[in-house]
Design a protein around this motif. Sequence first.
Motif, mmCIF file in Angstrom:
data_model
loop_
_atom_site.group_PDB
_atom_site.id
_atom_site.type_symbol
_atom_site.label_atom_id
_atom_site.label_comp_id
_atom_site.label_asym_id
_atom_site.label_seq_id
_atom_site.Cartn_x
_atom_site.Cartn_y
_atom_site.Cartn_z
ATOM 1 N N ASN A 97 12.624 1.744 -13.090
ATOM 2 C CA ASN A 97 12.240 -0.186 -13.354
ATOM 3 C C ASN A 97 12.578 -0.656 -13.203
ATOM 4 O O ASN A 97 12.194 -2.263 -13.866
ATOM 5 N N GLY A 98 14.375 -0.451 -13.558
ATOM 6 C CA GLY A 98 15.200 -1.741 -14.288
ATOM 7 C C GLY A 98 16.432 -1.104 -14.725
ATOM 8 O O GLY A 98 17.095 -1.301 -14.077
ATOM 9 N N PHE A 99 17.467 -1.806 -15.496
ATOM 10 C CA PHE A 99 18.395 -0.996 -16.206
ATOM 11 C C PHE A 99 18.446 0.438 -15.474
ATOM 12 O O PHE A 99 17.926 1.228 -16.980
ATOM 13 N N ALA A 100 19.276 1.475 -15.439
ATOM 14 C CA ALA A 100 19.730 2.470 -15.300
ATOM 15 C C ALA A 100 21.204 2.799 -15.511
ATOM 16 O O ALA A 100 21.700 2.389 -14.538
ATOM 17 N N LEU A 101 21.279 2.618 -16.451
ATOM 18 C CA LEU A 101 23.032 2.631 -17.240
ATOM 19 C C LEU A 101 23.450 3.742 -17.606
ATOM 20 O O LEU A 101 23.006 4.894 -19.131
ATOM 21 N N PHE A 152 14.709 12.876 -6.406
ATOM 22 C CA PHE A 152 15.364 11.746 -5.614
ATOM 23 C C PHE A 152 14.970 10.544 -6.503
ATOM 24 O O PHE A 152 14.070 10.414 -7.454
ATOM 25 N N ARG A 153 15.136 8.990 -6.144
ATOM 26 C CA ARG A 153 15.100 7.739 -6.881
ATOM 27 C C ARG A 153 14.210 6.998 -6.307
ATOM 28 O O ARG A 153 14.623 6.529 -4.967
ATOM 29 N N VAL A 154 13.319 6.240 -6.753
ATOM 30 C CA VAL A 154 12.303 5.051 -6.007
ATOM 31 C C VAL A 154 12.877 4.214 -6.554
ATOM 32 O O VAL A 154 13.067 4.553 -8.023
ATOM 33 N N ALA A 155 12.830 2.835 -6.152
ATOM 34 C CA ALA A 155 13.911 1.554 -7.452
ATOM 35 C C ALA A 155 12.977 0.438 -7.171
ATOM 36 O O ALA A 155 12.588 0.018 -6.142
ATOM 37 N N SER A 156 12.427 -0.460 -8.001
ATOM 38 C CA SER A 156 11.840 -1.796 -8.210
ATOM 39 C C SER A 156 13.189 -2.704 -7.486
ATOM 40 O O SER A 156 14.710 -2.040 -8.153
ATOM 41 N N ASP A 157 12.710 -3.801 -7.205
ATOM 42 C CA ASP A 157 13.918 -4.815 -6.807
ATOM 43 C C ASP A 157 14.721 -5.320 -7.977
ATOM 44 O O ASP A 157 15.641 -6.323 -7.482
ATOM 45 N N ASN A 158 14.723 -5.540 -9.287
ATOM 46 C CA ASN A 158 15.113 -6.172 -10.389
ATOM 47 C C ASN A 158 16.121 -4.831 -10.910
ATOM 48 O O ASN A 158 16.782 -5.089 -11.841
ATOM 49 N N ALA A 159 16.477 -3.835 -10.400
ATOM 50 C CA ALA A 159 17.172 -2.763 -11.041
ATOM 51 C C ALA A 159 18.106 -2.340 -11.149
ATOM 52 O O ALA A 159 18.818 -3.205 -9.238
ATOM 53 N N VAL A 182 10.925 -1.418 -3.664
ATOM 54 C CA VAL A 182 9.758 -2.678 -4.222
ATOM 55 C C VAL A 182 9.837 -3.175 -4.797
ATOM 56 O O VAL A 182 10.388 -2.844 -6.478
ATOM 57 N N ALA A 183 8.782 -3.875 -4.834
ATOM 58 C CA ALA A 183 8.479 -4.662 -6.173
ATOM 59 C C ALA A 183 7.582 -4.335 -6.999
ATOM 60 O O ALA A 183 7.199 -2.966 -6.840
ATOM 61 N N GLN A 184 8.052 -4.982 -8.810
ATOM 62 C CA GLN A 184 7.832 -3.940 -9.465
ATOM 63 C C GLN A 184 6.631 -3.204 -9.510
ATOM 64 O O GLN A 184 6.049 -2.445 -10.248
ATOM 65 N N ASN A 185 5.852 -4.611 -9.100
ATOM 66 C CA ASN A 185 4.498 -4.042 -9.588
ATOM 67 C C ASN A 185 4.153 -2.920 -8.316
ATOM 68 O O ASN A 185 2.628 -2.158 -8.475
ATOM 69 N N GLU A 186 4.649 -2.211 -7.550
ATOM 70 C CA GLU A 186 4.625 -1.644 -6.590
ATOM 71 C C GLU A 186 4.754 -0.184 -6.918
ATOM 72 O O GLU A 186 4.832 0.540 -5.850
ATOM 73 N N LEU A 187 6.357 -0.163 -8.002
ATOM 74 C CA LEU A 187 6.854 0.991 -8.273
ATOM 75 C C LEU A 187 6.470 1.989 -8.029
ATOM 76 O O LEU A 187 6.742 3.358 -7.405
ATOM 77 N N LEU A 188 5.120 2.501 -9.485
ATOM 78 C CA LEU A 188 4.806 3.229 -9.254
ATOM 79 C C LEU A 188 3.181 3.424 -8.273
ATOM 80 O O LEU A 188 3.462 4.932 -8.129
ATOM 81 N N LEU A 214 3.643 3.295 -5.001
ATOM 82 C CA LEU A 214 4.616 4.012 -3.868
ATOM 83 C C LEU A 214 5.069 5.155 -4.203
ATOM 84 O O LEU A 214 4.940 6.515 -3.793
ATOM 85 N N CYS A 215 4.943 6.044 -6.124
ATOM 86 C CA CYS A 215 5.778 7.172 -6.203
ATOM 87 C C CYS A 215 4.548 7.728 -5.953
ATOM 88 O O CYS A 215 5.109 9.255 -5.935
ATOM 89 N N LYS A 216 3.356 7.908 -6.582
ATOM 90 C CA LYS A 216 2.173 8.244 -6.326
ATOM 91 C C LYS A 216 1.783 8.549 -5.106
ATOM 92 O O LYS A 216 1.469 9.761 -4.269
ATOM 93 N N LYS A 217 1.723 7.488 -4.235
ATOM 94 C CA LYS A 217 1.862 7.719 -2.598
ATOM 95 C C LYS A 217 2.723 9.185 -2.555
ATOM 96 O O LYS A 217 2.471 9.484 -2.182
ATOM 97 N N ILE A 218 4.011 8.758 -2.525
ATOM 98 C CA ILE A 218 4.609 9.832 -2.082
ATOM 99 C C ILE A 218 4.596 11.312 -3.407
ATOM 100 O O ILE A 218 4.471 12.530 -2.195
ATOM 101 N N ALA A 219 4.105 11.192 -4.318
ATOM 102 C CA ALA A 219 4.085 12.127 -5.014
ATOM 103 C C ALA A 219 2.685 12.762 -4.265
ATOM 104 O O ALA A 219 2.369 14.480 -4.126
ATOM 105 N N GLY A 220 1.616 12.142 -4.077
ATOM 106 C CA GLY A 220 0.657 12.708 -3.024
ATOM 107 C C GLY A 220 0.623 13.244 -1.876
ATOM 108 O O GLY A 220 0.003 14.305 -1.469
ATOM 109 N N LYS A 221 1.782 13.274 -1.019
ATOM 110 C CA LYS A 221 2.056 14.144 0.410
ATOM 111 C C LYS A 221 2.707 15.277 -0.295
ATOM 112 O O LYS A 221 2.226 15.956 0.901
ATOM 113 N N ILE A 222 3.994 15.495 -1.185
ATOM 114 C CA ILE A 222 4.903 15.914 -1.682
ATOM 115 C C ILE A 222 3.109 17.547 -2.134
ATOM 116 O O ILE A 222 3.020 18.919 -1.877
ATOM 117 N N SER A 223 2.218 16.837 -2.818
ATOM 118 C CA SER A 223 1.098 18.107 -3.392
ATOM 119 C C SER A 223 0.395 18.623 -2.677
ATOM 120 O O SER A 223 0.007 19.577 -2.643
#
Length: 260
Positions: free
Chosen positions: A106-110, A122-129, A184-190, A192-201
Amino acid sequence: MKYDNIIIDEEGAIATVTINRPSKLNALNRDTIKELSKAFSDLEDDHDIKVIILTGSGEKAFVAGADISEFADFSVKQGGKLAAKGQKILFDLVEDLETPVIAAVNGFALGGGLELAMSCHFRVASDNARMGLPEVSLGVIPGYGGTQRLPQLIGKGRAMEMIMTASMINADQALNYGLVNHVVAQNELLDLCKKIAGKISNNSPVAISHAIKAVNAGFKHDSNGYASEIKAFGECFGTADFKEGTSAFLEKRKADFPGE
Ligand code: COA
């Protein structure tokens, strides 16, 4: 256990682990690493949890690296120990976790932050990352697996350039490199991750854990990926999940996996 540096939210089969030191851009100090290690181990043992999402608190950072203030005066021996212990108790643990882990960057990953994101499945990023391994600008090298996992994910030449220049790449470049799967936009990040997680589950947790093991085996020097796949494939036939998955298909109904 009570945590001071992380927050765990459970929503059905999905657990979200948030690193919560926003005033230090969620830098990984010793205590945070220990807490994450314990949390991931406990969540792996909790079979009601099918997917884990890892993110950082605040709008600015996933994790801005290992906490530089903790190792600035370390000796050669202490430096080696820091990397060995961290890799064992957190970074390798996450990579080999039987439960799928998605990094929501969701931002800096350094530095250690990108290394932690790379340990996730795997990784999903917000557009400010913004992502990078700035260690050589501090006179050190990545020590939490970054010299190994970055080339695995984006190729040796790109990894060499990122490591040598210590520069950051933005989310679009990370997507282009295959370092993240979606932006994705930051406010959509979680969401989207939850949607993918739902499919996995919806799928067999036992089969998924075997798949994680087989995929990872191909990237380790002491194991053979194809041999691991054959062994894991065979083992699936002895599971209740396999009986349920195949019965459900033949009976034209949705599978309800027991997770065994
Ligand atoms: N270790 C310890 N503290 C860290 C940190 C780290 N890796 N990254 C950020 N912080 C702290 C800063 O010291 C600052 O604390 P303070 O307010 O008590 O002084 C706070 O987090 C905010 O960071 P700041 O640098 O003021 O934010 P910024 O927006 O100006 O810059 C970064 C953001 C990410 C570019 C910058 O913080 C940075 O370069 N961090 C270090 C990145 C790094 O080298 N990581 C690899 C470590 S091996």
